[in-house]
Scaffold this motif. Structure first.
Motif: not given
Length: 375
Positions: A207-213, A237-241, A253-255
């Motif tokens: 699980v790769v993650g990124w957080i931001g607007l 899986e890319l988690h976009v927080v 991609v998972r929102e």
């Protein structure tokens, strides 16, 4: 202590009368005009999170936001015309609120302004509002002088205030051309909010993650090719927080909807956090918040070697730096293959934040800065 370029400061009226509002141990009242409420990441990390810690040092923050809680959602609107119309309405309401705050606020020992009092209004309007005996501090953590109409305005404001507080050396280079005194206060996090991930094991997916607007999605899209390549080799899986998520061809991609209450737990579930950036002047003005959040959560971070990222991450010691698509692929591949590497870098990153970028470390330093400016 904060890095600063110091100049001689004249004695103010309070000191001449024997009252020193910034004296050690005396109560200090700070009226802080923020851009937004705690829902705005910039205002939350530069002002709101400090309020309880500064109170323990005798410094009271009276926080006055320009925009309300819904401003961040408005700024995240992808339809440009609709976004412009809604932001114009929010600005009208915010400006009216700010004028009322300026007219009705009780006397303070120090005034702090986050970025500007009135975005896109002429500097003369703000300078007229700042006339008086109370010292003023201007604080910013983005290269806002690069946005249309702001370079000259920021120069005039910086020349008029007692102190400029900025988030990194790139911003300090600009501020130092005009301000009498500049102090660097990096963006920091409250490490107590983050429960570090102590165990790193192979799971069903990497699980790769990124957080931001959402308006920062173009930076994340730079990783489409290396992530798609890695996804062909390992379950990924890319988690976009965030609010929404971009589409990256070949990348699952998972929102993951963001909330302040859940973000720390969401980050601790990631295997790695990423912070890609283009190498430009705007990016060099950023203050590395994503990196600090990943590292506080005890997960390894991979970042572009741009601006303050180079100061936060020592490549291979407490995280990874990656420039080219090949660099990104190799860094993420190595982390995907090795839980031990993820654990080592994650633990080292957590120590970095605790020692250099924590609210506990910086709150007394900021209190001292405010007291010095008030004197």
């Amino acid at each position: 202590m904060p890095a600063a370029v110091a100049h001689e400061t004249p004695i103010d009226d309070h000191a001449a009368q024997g009252r020193r509002p910034g004296g050690e141990g005396s109560p200090l009242r700070v009226r802080y005009y923020t851009k937004g409420t705690a829902a705005d990441p910039g205002s939350r990390y530069r002002a709101y999170q400090y309020a309880p810690r500064l109170a323990a040092h005798g410094v009271t923050l009276d926080l006055k936001p320009l925009f309300g809680d819904g401003y961040v959602d408005l700024a995240a609107e992808r339809r440009r015309v609709l976004r412009a119309l809604r932001l114009a309405g929010a600005a009208a309401v915010g400006y009216a609120r700010r004028l009322a705050d300026l007219a009705g606020d009780p006397r303070a020992d120090l005034v702090v302004i986050e970025r500007q009092l009135f975005p896109y209004w002429p500097a003369a309007c703000e300078l007229a509002c700042l006339r008086g005996e109370v010292p003023v501090v201007l604080e910013f953590d983005d290269a806002i002088y690069l946005t249309p109409g702001h370079r000259g305005k920021l120069a005039r404001l910086l020349a008029a205030v007692r102190l400029a507080i900025v988030g990194n050396a790139s911003l300090a280079d600009f501020a130092g051309r005009f301000a009498r005194e500049v102090a660097i206060v990096p963006t920091v996090v409250d490490v107590e909010r983050y429960r570090p991930r102590l165990r790193h094991e192979d799971g069903e997916r990497f699980v790769v993650g990124w957080i931001g607007l959402p308006y920062n999605f173009p930076a994340l899209e730079r990783l489409a090719a290396p992530l798609a390549r890695l996804a062909r080799e390992v379950p990924l899986e890319l988690h976009v927080v965030s609010r929404g998520a971009p589409r990256l061809p070949g990348v699952p991609v998972r929102e993951v909807p963001w909330s302040e209450a859940t973000e720390a737990d969401l980050l601790a579930r990631l295997d790695v956090g990423v912070m890609p950036l283009p190498d430009d002047e705007w990016s060099r003005g950023k203050c590395g918040l994503k990196l600090l959040q990943y590292m506080a959560a005890g997960i390894p971070a991979v970042a572009s070697p741009v601006g303050v990222n180079r100061e936060i991450v020592a490549d291979g010691e407490n995280g990874r730096l990656a420039s080219t698509e090949g660099d990104w692929y190799e860094a993420l591949r190595d982390l995907a293959r090795s839980p031990a590497l993820r654990a080592r870098l994650g633990a080292a990153g957590r120590r970095t934040v605790e020692q250099r970028y924590s609210l506990e470390v910086w709150a007394p330093r900021v209190a001292a800065l405010y007291r010095s400016a008030a004197r």
